[in-house]
Design a protein around this motif. Structure first.
Motif, PDB file in Angstrom:
ATOM      1  N   GLU A   1     -12.074   4.527  -6.441  1.00  0.00           N
ATOM      2  CA  GLU A   1     -11.808   5.704  -7.272  1.00  0.00           C
ATOM      3  C   GLU A   1     -10.377   6.201  -7.055  1.00  0.00           C
TER       4      GLU A   1
ATOM      5  N   CYS B   1      -8.866   9.867  -7.403  1.00  0.00           N
ATOM      6  CA  CYS B   1      -9.981  10.808  -7.571  1.00  0.00           C
ATOM      7  C   CYS B   1      -9.636  12.183  -7.007  1.00  0.00           C
TER       8      CYS B   1
ATOM      9  N   MET C   1     -12.913   6.117 -13.376  1.00  0.00           N
ATOM     10  CA  MET C   1     -13.774   7.293 -13.554  1.00  0.00           C
ATOM     11  C   MET C   1     -13.627   7.804 -14.979  1.00  0.00           C
TER      12      MET C   1
ATOM     13  N   THR D   1     -11.984  13.259 -16.293  1.00  0.00           N
ATOM     14  CA  THR D   1     -10.927  12.606 -15.512  1.00  0.00           C
ATOM     15  C   THR D   1      -9.639  12.572 -16.309  1.00  0.00           C
TER      16      THR D   1
ATOM     17  N   ASP E   1     -17.255   4.491 -12.755  1.00  0.00           N
ATOM     18  CA  ASP E   1     -18.208   5.379 -12.096  1.00  0.00           C
ATOM     19  C   ASP E   1     -18.485   6.555 -13.021  1.00  0.00           C
TER      20      ASP E   1
END
Length: 692
Positions: free
Chosen positions: A166, A169, A267, A272, A290
């Motif tokens: 990720e 993130c 993501m 995001t 994800d």
């Protein structure tokens, strides 16, 4: 940053498919055996067999376990894990173990820690405590990736590389000294000379003119509004810097294991904002994503559908991997409600319906310690005598029954333009209203089309639009001349194009396109707005016209818009400062095309009516119309001879699909029953019919 393998020297034909050793669809999740004693690890293998697991992500957060002290490597537990999984017939998406640096590294090199715009240092103790641009961190991370590749390059369980985790993130924007230096290098490469930078940034305003690239900083906390193009370019740089980190790790792996595909878990969702994933996609051997639903959102299944369609769009229509989602509750929302009965299966098959060839979870076994101990797992804290475990086993059975859909693709004749630079640019400060949120219109239009049963492809503004009869551009604030021409050509070819307010306003440097709004799209739309009239909080206006269902309410945004000859006003403001002025217009383009302009934010009813009008005009309606609350999506074989109709019932009542005019005939794969004209989908259940 130094490349390990140049793109010119890499031969993509040597890369084997990620699922070459997997039968049917992938099924599994993140596996963290280092958190558990030996007896639990042995039990895990038996439970994985029971559930039908065939793919696991391993070693994502294992750097400190593999290298507890600098230079001291402990491989035994991972060797054992890889061997056990192979013996059980389970393939591994092996991570680079770099997703969180070990404590000894940040203690030895605190300079690698990232910073916020106000100078706050983000310390060790969570995860992703690294600045991706810092050369010291980069060298340590590349060394760890190389060690993983050298040790497991020929292991039969290795299916693909899971690069970091990720990326971006928690730190999508880093303002450290390393990031500032990398930003300056990025600007040199983009603009060539400081004079070009000054022109692009409009630095004659507020005495911001630069004499050297060395004077440039990231957009740190300042006394008032920072230069908007500086902010926009820092967004671009930050996305590129995170991608550059992925590339360096990938190229290190490729140098040692050119045959093993690489990916990282994106993501892609409505939440995001930090990374432009359309720019990332060409660098991935397979797109992985994800996704987590928000429990407080009653329409979370619609946002899930959007995110799955966005993942497919990033993948260019190819099948992709759902790398993470949850069996039930997560741990990071204000109120972490468990999933409703059947929601685990429905969520999983929504992703499959929209192009995923693998369904994976975080994580295999719910942790007993740490920040995510209350995050659900495939094996919950309460063990196997639970609804969650029974749901996992049932999902495994269902995915095996659906193995034949592997490799098939979703087809759509409707496209929505999604553009990260427009997302970044439209939400900068000093705009007509600070209440505008880019995803507001993206999601509103997507929900309206979802309710109509229309499957939508997500494309960037420069993407190929030739296959689409309906193209929607919500708040596409920033476009290049080439982007604008690409959209116009879609209408000229016969597509219906719908463009909303605050679109086409600026060029790629965030410079206003003069002569009246909507700038780049004025000629296509046949309108010219002389002034924006944003509405105050709570203020609404009435909009009248058949295109919006007779009468609708609107808020947030209105405009004083003039129409050219040949442009039809299909809805107008009925009250407020602009009573009588156009709210929605339509212009015929070419022989069969049309360009619509929506100059306000319509309420749900008005937007539903407008979307229905556009769907009817463009002819993109579904061949099997779904009842309210039922999601219908179709995947197709490469030759088009076979399709798989997914029907997902999100309601508490049974639903029936199919009419004499549009029957549903085929074999239902989950029950083995025949569909002979009509298909009943039980409440909160899923049915998948093979047709052809």
């Amino acid at each position: 940053m130094r490349r390990r393998t140049s793109p010119e020297s890499f031969d993509p034909s040597v890369v084997r498919p990620w699922n070459a050793r997997i039968e049917g669809l992938g099924f599994g999740g993140d596996y963290n055996p280092e958190q558990w004693p030996q007896e639990v690890r042995l039990e895990d293998i038996e439970l994985m067999r029971e559930a039908g697991v065939n793919l696991l992500s391993v070693a994502i957060f294992s750097w400190a376990t593999i290298e507890p002290r600098e230079g001291e490597l402990e491989w035994g537990w991972l060797d054992e894990t890889m061997d056990r999984l192979h013996d059980a017939g389970i393939q591994v998406a092996l991570a680079t173990a770099t997703a969180s640096p070990p404590p000894w590294l940040t203690r030895k090199h605190p300079e690698i820690l990232p910073r916020l715009a106000d100078g706050t240092v983000l310390h060790q103790g969570g995860r992703q405590s690294y600045a991706v641009t810092h050369p010291v961190h980069r060298e340590y991370a590349l060394r760890m990736a190389a060690r993983m590749a050298e040790r497991y390059s020929e292991h039969p369980a290795l299916a693909l590389w899971h690069v970091d985790n990720e990326i971006g993130c928690h730190v999508p924007r880093d303002y450290s000294d390393a990031a500032a230096a990398a930003f300056r290098e990025w600007l040199r490469a983009r603009y060539g000379t400081v004079e070009n930078l000054n022109e692009a940034w409009g630095t004659a305003f507020w005495s911001q003119r630069y004499g050297s690239f060395d004077d440039v900083l990231p957009p740190l906390v300042a006394p008032t509004f920072a230069n908007p193009t500086q902010q926009l370019d820092f967004d671009r740089f930050s996305s590129d810097a995170l991608l550059d980190y992925y590339r360096d790790l990938r190229d290190t792996l490729r140098e040692i294991t050119p045959h093993v595909p690489t990916t990282t878990n994106l993501m892609a969702s409505s939440h995001t904002k930090g990374m432009d994933y359309f720019a990332w996609a060409p660098e991935l051997d397979v797109v992985a994503n994800d996704h987590y639903t928000v429990a407080a959102d009653p329409d979370r299944h619609v946002e899930l559908a959007f995110s799955a369609d966005l993942s497919r769009g990033v993948a260019g229509g190819d099948p992709w991997i759902l790398m993470e989602h949850s069996t039930s509750a997560v741990n990071w929302q204000p109120r972490n409600r468990t999933k409703l009965p059947g929601e685990l299966l429905r969520n999983s098959l929504q992703h499959v319906a929209r192009g995923a060839d693998s369904v994976m979870f975080f994580q295999w076994r719910a942790s007993r310690a740490g920040a995510e101990k209350y995050h659900s797992g495939m094996v919950p804290h309460a063990g196997t005598d639970t609804d969650v475990w029974r749901g996992v086993v049932e999902l495994g059975r269902v995915l095996r029954a659906l193995g034949e859909v592997r490799g098939s693709r979703v087809r759509s004749r409707a496209a929505m333009v999604v553009d990260w630079p427009s997302w970044w640019g439209s939400e900068l400060d000093s705009h007509p209203t600070q209440a505008l949120r880019y995803m507001d219109q993206v999601q509103a239009w997507y929900r309206a089309l979802w309710r109509l049963g229309v499957t939508v492809d997500m494309v960037p503004p420069h993407g190929d639009l030739t296959a689409y009869d309906l193209v929607v551009l919500p708040t596409t604030y920033l476009v290049t001349d080439a982007d604008a021409a690409n959209v116009a050509s879609a209408a000229e070819r016969g597509a219906t194009v719908a463009i909303t307010y605050f679109s086409g306003i600026v060029d790629e440097h965030d410079h206003v396109r003069l002569g009246g709004y909507p700038g780049a799209f004025r000629e296509l739309l046949g309108v010219r707005t002389e002034e924006f009239y944003p509405l105050q909080e709570g203020e609404t206006v009435r909009v009248e016209g058949k295109a919006v269902g007779g009468e609708a309410s609107a808020d947030l945004w209105t405009e004083k818009t003039h129409v050219a000859d040949g442009t039809e006003v299909v809805a107008s403001y009925d009250d407020g400062a602009l009573a009588g002025w156009p709210a929605v217009t339509r212009r015929s383009v070419g022989q069969d095309g049309a360009a619509w302009y929506v100059a306000t934010r319509l309420d749900a009813a008005g937007l539903d009516a407008l979307a229905a009008r556009l769907v009817e005009e463009s002819g993109v309606g579904p061949d099997v119309a779904p009842p309210a609350g039922v999601e219908v999506v179709r995947r197709w074989s490469e030759d088009g001879a076979t399709s798989w109709l997914f029907a997902i019932n999100h309601t508490d009542a049974d639903a029936t699909l199919g009419t004499p005019e549009a029957p549903v005939r085929g074999t239902e794969l989950l029950t083995g029953e025949a569909a002979d004209g009509a298909l009943t989908v039980p409440a909160r259940a899923v049915r998948v019919v093979r047709i052809g």
